[in-house]
Design a protein around this motif. Structure first.
Motif, PDB file in Angstrom:
ATOM      1  N   GLY A 201       0.811  -1.205   0.000  1.00 37.29           N
ATOM      2  CA  GLY A 201       0.000   0.000   0.000  1.00 37.29           C
ATOM      3  C   GLY A 201       0.850   1.262   0.000  1.00 37.29           C
ATOM      4  N   PHE A 202       0.312   2.339  -0.554  1.00 33.45           N
ATOM      5  CA  PHE A 202       1.046   3.604  -0.619  1.00 33.45           C
ATOM      6  C   PHE A 202       1.366   4.129   0.777  1.00 33.45           C
ATOM      7  CE2 PHE A 202      -1.083   3.841  -4.851  1.00 33.45           C
ATOM      8  CZ  PHE A 202       0.069   3.905  -5.618  1.00 33.45           C
ATOM      9  N   ALA A 203       0.414   4.057   1.695  1.00 34.28           N
ATOM     10  CA  ALA A 203       0.642   4.581   3.035  1.00 34.28           C
ATOM     11  C   ALA A 203       1.711   3.770   3.761  1.00 34.28           C
ATOM     12  CB  ALA A 203      -0.660   4.590   3.827  1.00 34.28           C
ATOM     13  N   PHE A 204       1.681   2.446   3.594  1.00 34.34           N
ATOM     14  CA  PHE A 204       2.691   1.618   4.245  1.00 34.34           C
ATOM     15  C   PHE A 204       4.077   1.921   3.685  1.00 34.34           C
ATOM     16  CE2 PHE A 204       5.118  -2.244   5.114  1.00 34.34           C
ATOM     17  CZ  PHE A 204       4.818  -2.439   6.450  1.00 34.34           C
ATOM     18  N   GLY A 205       4.164   2.083   2.374  1.00 37.60           N
ATOM     19  CA  GLY A 205       5.449   2.448   1.766  1.00 37.60           C
ATOM     20  C   GLY A 205       5.944   3.789   2.251  1.00 37.60           C
ATOM     21  N   LYS A 219       5.076   3.167  16.496  1.00 36.46           N
ATOM     22  CA  LYS A 219       4.587   2.248  17.517  1.00 36.46           C
ATOM     23  C   LYS A 219       3.869   1.084  16.839  1.00 36.46           C
ATOM     24  CE  LYS A 219       4.126   5.661  21.191  1.00 36.46           C
ATOM     25  NZ  LYS A 219       3.214   6.302  22.179  1.00 36.46           N
ATOM     26  N   LEU A 220       4.344  -0.119  17.114  1.00 43.61           N
ATOM     27  CA  LEU A 220       3.733  -1.316  16.551  1.00 43.61           C
ATOM     28  C   LEU A 220       2.629  -1.790  17.496  1.00 43.61           C
ATOM     29  CD1 LEU A 220       6.925  -3.101  15.193  1.00 43.61           C
ATOM     30  CD2 LEU A 220       5.465  -1.364  14.122  1.00 43.61           C
ATOM     31  N   ALA A 238       1.266  -9.001  10.420  1.00 50.11           N
ATOM     32  CA  ALA A 238       2.172  -9.077   9.270  1.00 50.11           C
ATOM     33  C   ALA A 238       2.757  -7.713   8.933  1.00 50.11           C
ATOM     34  CB  ALA A 238       1.427  -9.653   8.065  1.00 50.11           C
ATOM     35  N   LEU A 239       1.947  -6.669   9.041  1.00 49.82           N
ATOM     36  CA  LEU A 239       2.455  -5.320   8.780  1.00 49.82           C
ATOM     37  C   LEU A 239       3.446  -4.892   9.867  1.00 49.82           C
ATOM     38  CD1 LEU A 239      -0.770  -3.406   7.639  1.00 49.82           C
ATOM     39  CD2 LEU A 239       0.907  -4.637   6.246  1.00 49.82           C
ATOM     40  N   ALA A 240       3.104  -5.157  11.122  1.00 53.02           N
ATOM     41  CA  ALA A 240       4.014  -4.807  12.212  1.00 53.02           C
ATOM     42  C   ALA A 240       5.344  -5.545  12.066  1.00 53.02           C
ATOM     43  CB  ALA A 240       3.359  -5.138  13.550  1.00 53.02           C
ATOM     44  N   ARG A 241       5.293  -6.812  11.700  1.00 51.73           N
ATOM     45  CA  ARG A 241       6.512  -7.605  11.523  1.00 51.73           C
ATOM     46  C   ARG A 241       7.381  -7.036  10.394  1.00 51.73           C
ATOM     47  NH1 ARG A 241       4.306 -12.311  11.673  1.00 51.73           N
ATOM     48  NH2 ARG A 241       3.769 -12.415   9.475  1.00 51.73           N
ATOM     49  N   ALA A 242       6.758  -6.607   9.315  1.00 51.67           N
ATOM     50  CA  ALA A 242       7.514  -6.028   8.208  1.00 51.67           C
ATOM     51  C   ALA A 242       8.242  -4.767   8.640  1.00 51.67           C
ATOM     52  CB  ALA A 242       6.575  -5.732   7.030  1.00 51.67           C
ATOM     53  N   ASP A 274       1.468 -12.015  23.767  1.00 51.37           N
ATOM     54  CA  ASP A 274       1.942 -13.236  23.116  1.00 51.37           C
ATOM     55  C   ASP A 274       2.134 -13.070  21.614  1.00 51.37           C
ATOM     56  OD1 ASP A 274       2.376 -14.912  25.249  1.00 51.37           O
ATOM     57  OD2 ASP A 274       0.306 -15.637  25.315  1.00 51.37           O
ATOM     58  N   LEU A 275       1.708 -11.945  21.054  1.00 49.88           N
ATOM     59  CA  LEU A 275       1.981 -11.659  19.648  1.00 49.88           C
ATOM     60  C   LEU A 275       3.356 -11.031  19.439  1.00 49.88           C
ATOM     61  CD1 LEU A 275      -1.475 -10.191  18.511  1.00 49.88           C
ATOM     62  CD2 LEU A 275      -0.618 -12.521  18.199  1.00 49.88           C
ATOM     63  N   ILE A 276       3.995 -10.589  20.523  1.00 52.44           N
ATOM     64  CA  ILE A 276       5.284  -9.899  20.389  1.00 52.44           C
ATOM     65  C   ILE A 276       6.314 -10.732  19.625  1.00 52.44           C
ATOM     66  CG2 ILE A 276       7.286  -9.077  21.717  1.00 52.44           C
ATOM     67  CD1 ILE A 276       5.293  -7.882  23.725  1.00 52.44           C
ATOM     68  N   PRO A 277       6.490 -12.031  19.918  1.00 50.63           N
ATOM     69  CA  PRO A 277       7.488 -12.797  19.162  1.00 50.63           C
ATOM     70  C   PRO A 277       7.140 -12.966  17.691  1.00 50.63           C
ATOM     71  CG  PRO A 277       6.940 -13.898  21.225  1.00 50.63           C
ATOM     72  CD  PRO A 277       5.921 -12.830  21.025  1.00 50.63           C
ATOM     73  N   GLN A 278       5.876 -12.767  17.325  1.00 50.57           N
ATOM     74  CA  GLN A 278       5.520 -12.796  15.908  1.00 50.57           C
ATOM     75  C   GLN A 278       5.843 -11.477  15.220  1.00 50.57           C
ATOM     76  OE1 GLN A 278       1.536 -14.320  15.075  1.00 50.57           O
ATOM     77  NE2 GLN A 278       1.469 -15.274  17.099  1.00 50.57           N
ATOM     78  N   ILE A 279       5.919 -10.409  15.991  1.00 52.64           N
ATOM     79  CA  ILE A 279       6.254  -9.089  15.448  1.00 52.64           C
ATOM     80  C   ILE A 279       7.767  -8.894  15.428  1.00 52.64           C
ATOM     81  CG2 ILE A 279       6.076  -6.609  15.884  1.00 52.64           C
ATOM     82  CD1 ILE A 279       3.285  -7.180  17.111  1.00 52.64           C
TER      83      ILE A 279
END
Length: 303
Positions: A201-205, A219-220, A238-242, A274-279
């Motif tokens: 996405g444009f905003a993510f880029g 901030k993730l 997935a976005l936070a991890r990227a 518990d999502l932290i290790p996925q990010i």
């Protein structure tokens, strides 16, 4: 989502947004020593710290005692209280928390352009280190450029950071303004980009390019806010991890407790931890995101 009966509120009106999950579970993931919850709010209690008369929403009380108990459960030793629009520019609840936590917590203010300089000095001495600007329509809309500049000039002598709360569209519309800020900047909640656009996405880029400037963090937090899939919020994770892969030295993490104005997927805070290790996929990135980066960004004493 937790469901509770609406009751009369001490500040004169019933709550207009849901309360947080009252039963956060013990997370399996254990944060490293000195870990910081870099984004949370405390609300009231309304009979002690009244809500602003012109507030955009009325929360359920979420006092400091509940916040501190939550942090003990989740394993966070430090935290950053972000002033909410429901309290406006009255920082008494924030100052009450800072006074009770021996330098382990910091604060982010909401300031009007006519705030006296000696008031900023008082807030700085108490532990505030940033000022937030809400660009979202339901929180007052984009601030005037003159007002934004006046407040940034007001806090510049104290070295405060600038916190920007936008959606993806507002991020794109405000790129020149954000890129022109010389102070440290942090973008809230993954820029609240449209998760349906994914990493292309444009905003993510644009967000990634902002992180490359060197003075801008993100901030993730808020995966529950931007997710369309719901728990466990894999689309937003997935976005936070990227972003954590792209700029591990420019990411922070927070619960966003008590999750004001969440209307679809009220998260369980233990499950968010518990999502932290996925990010942040390795211990070095977790250490950066939870300890080293917030220590630098929020001016904590180094351990």
């Amino acid at each position: 989502m937790s469901v509770t009966t609406q009751v009369d509120h001490p500040s004169g009106s019933a709550p207009t947004c849901p309360p947080p999950d009252p039963n956060p579970r013990q997370p399996r993931y254990v944060p490293p020593p000195g870990a910081c919850d870099a984004h949370f709010h405390v609300f009231g209690p309304g009979d002690v710290f009244p809500y602003a008369p012109k507030r955009p929403f009325t929360p359920h009380d979420a006092p400091k005692e509940r916040l501190l108990a939550l942090h003990r459960l989740l394993g966070f030793e430090r935290g950053v209280f972000v002033q909410s629009s429901c309290h406006g520019t009255d920082h008494r609840a924030l100052l009450d928390l800072l006074a009770a936590t021996d330098g382990r917590y910091r604060g982010v203010a909401l300031l009007a352009p006519d705030t006296p300089a000696d008031e900023v000095a008082r807030l700085h001495a108490a532990g505030l280190r940033g000022v937030r600007f809400n660009f979202l329509p339901h929180l007052g809309g984009r601030p005037s450029l003159d007002g934004l500049r006046t407040v940034m000039d007001l806090v510049a002598p104290f070295g405060w950071h600038i916190e920007i709360h936008v959606t993806g569209k507002e991020l794109l519309d405000s790129l020149d303004v954000i890129a022109g800020i010389r102070a440290k900047v942090v973008i809230d909640h993954i820029g609240r980009v449209d998760v349906a656009e994914g990493t292309s996405g444009f905003a993510f880029g644009a967000l990634k390019k902002l992180l490359d400037r060197g003075n801008i963090w993100v901030k993730l937090s808020g995966v529950d806010r931007i997710s369309r899939a719901g728990p466990p919020f894999a689309d937003a994770v997935a976005l936070a991890r990227a972003l954590a892969r792209h700029a591990p030295q420019r990411v922070l993490w927070g619960t966003d407790w008590p999750h004001p104005n969440i209307s679809r997927f009220m998260p369980n805070d233990g499950e968010l931890v518990d999502l932290i290790p996925q990010i942040a996929e390795d211990t070095r990135t977790q250490q950066s995101m939870l300890v080293d980066n917030p220590t630098e960004f929020f001016d904590f004493e180094k351990t």
